[in-house]
Design an enzyme around this catalytic site. Structure first.
Site, PDB file in Angstrom:
ATOM      1  N   LYS A  11       0.817  -1.213   0.000  1.00 39.66           N
ATOM      2  CA  LYS A  11       0.000   0.000   0.000  1.00 39.66           C
ATOM      3  C   LYS A  11       0.860   1.278   0.000  1.00 39.66           C
ATOM      4  CE  LYS A  11      -3.990  -2.146   2.306  1.00 39.66           C
ATOM      5  NZ  LYS A  11      -4.976  -1.971   3.420  1.00 39.66           N
ATOM      6  N   TYR A  51     -12.461  -1.781  -3.759  1.00 41.69           N
ATOM      7  CA  TYR A  51     -12.931  -1.987  -2.377  1.00 41.69           C
ATOM      8  C   TYR A  51     -14.461  -1.882  -2.271  1.00 41.69           C
ATOM      9  CZ  TYR A  51      -8.292  -2.118  -0.139  1.00 41.69           C
ATOM     10  OH  TYR A  51      -7.024  -2.475   0.286  1.00 41.69           O
ATOM     11  N   ASN A 114      -1.929   0.293   6.710  1.00 42.13           N
ATOM     12  CA  ASN A 114      -1.393  -0.946   7.287  1.00 42.13           C
ATOM     13  C   ASN A 114      -0.553  -1.769   6.295  1.00 42.13           C
ATOM     14  OD1 ASN A 114      -3.487  -1.795   5.734  1.00 42.13           O
ATOM     15  ND2 ASN A 114      -4.628  -2.812   7.352  1.00 42.13           N
ATOM     16  N   HIS A 117      -2.130  -5.508   1.563  1.00 42.10           N
ATOM     17  CA  HIS A 117      -3.446  -6.136   1.359  1.00 42.10           C
ATOM     18  C   HIS A 117      -3.216  -7.577   0.935  1.00 42.10           C
ATOM     19  CE1 HIS A 117      -7.495  -6.874  -0.293  1.00 42.10           C
ATOM     20  NE2 HIS A 117      -6.836  -7.536  -1.239  1.00 42.10           N
ATOM     21  N   GLU A 128      -9.850 -10.418  -7.484  1.00 38.87           N
ATOM     22  CA  GLU A 128      -8.879  -9.337  -7.289  1.00 38.87           C
ATOM     23  C   GLU A 128      -7.718  -9.455  -8.280  1.00 38.87           C
ATOM     24  OE1 GLU A 128      -9.964  -8.654  -2.586  1.00 38.87           O
ATOM     25  OE2 GLU A 128      -7.997  -9.482  -3.073  1.00 38.87           O
TER      26      GLU A 128
END
Ligand code: CDP
Ligand code: MG
Length: 140
Positions: A11, A51, A114, A117, A128
């Site tokens: 990320k 998302y 964080n 993913h 995905e």
């Protein structure tokens, strides 16, 4: 156990802090093989579409703004039990709850920013992967 493929992202918080190599090393050291990888700067619309499953959640706006705030490395990982193994190496969503030695325990800054993913099930992994990669871009 079977050889599986899963979808992974490094990320924007992690690419910004130049942690791409360190994170890929954790994945490879756990026996996962990077069979596709590219750096993308996703638009807000792409983040919202990716998302979409979270669109009713209170963090959706913040999450999609964050994910479109800088470069992300999108990857396909392959290996034995890859979906569960990637989740294990990643650690819990909230870095404060992530097991010691996991990517999120060591590199994540907050529950939102964080670092990584990872797909949570075979069906989401398939969707995905297809969202970001065409078949010819995946080289096992
Ligand atoms: O990424 P993971 O599958 O562990 O968690 P998720 O529940 O599918 O949530 C997706 C992402 O939304 C998380 O990785 C966080 O970046 C963000 N999130 C958040 O900002 N605040 C929360 N309370 C939960 C998730
Ligand atoms: Mg998730």
């Amino acid at each position: 156990m079977a050889i599986e493929r899963t979808f992974s992202m490094i990320k924007p918080d992690a690419t910004k802090r130049n942690l791409t190599g360190k994170i890929v090393d954790r994945l490879e050291s756990a026996g996962l093989r990077v069979v596709a990888s590219k750096r993308v700067y996703m638009s807000k619309a792409q983040a919202e579409a990716f998302y979409a499953v979270h669109r009713e959640r209170p963090f959706y706006g913040e999450l999609t703004a964050f994910m479109s705030s800088g470069p992300t490395v999108v990857q396909v990982l392959e290996g034995e039990d890859a979906i569960a193994k990637n989740r294990e190496v990643m650690g819990a969503t909230n870095p404060a709850e992530a097991a010691p030695g996991t990517i999120r325990a060591d590199f994540a800054q907050s529950i939102g920013e964080n670092a990584v993913h990872g797909s949570d099930a075979p069906e989401t992994a398939k969707e995905e992967i297809a969202f970001w990669f065409s078949g010819v871009e995946i080289v096992g």
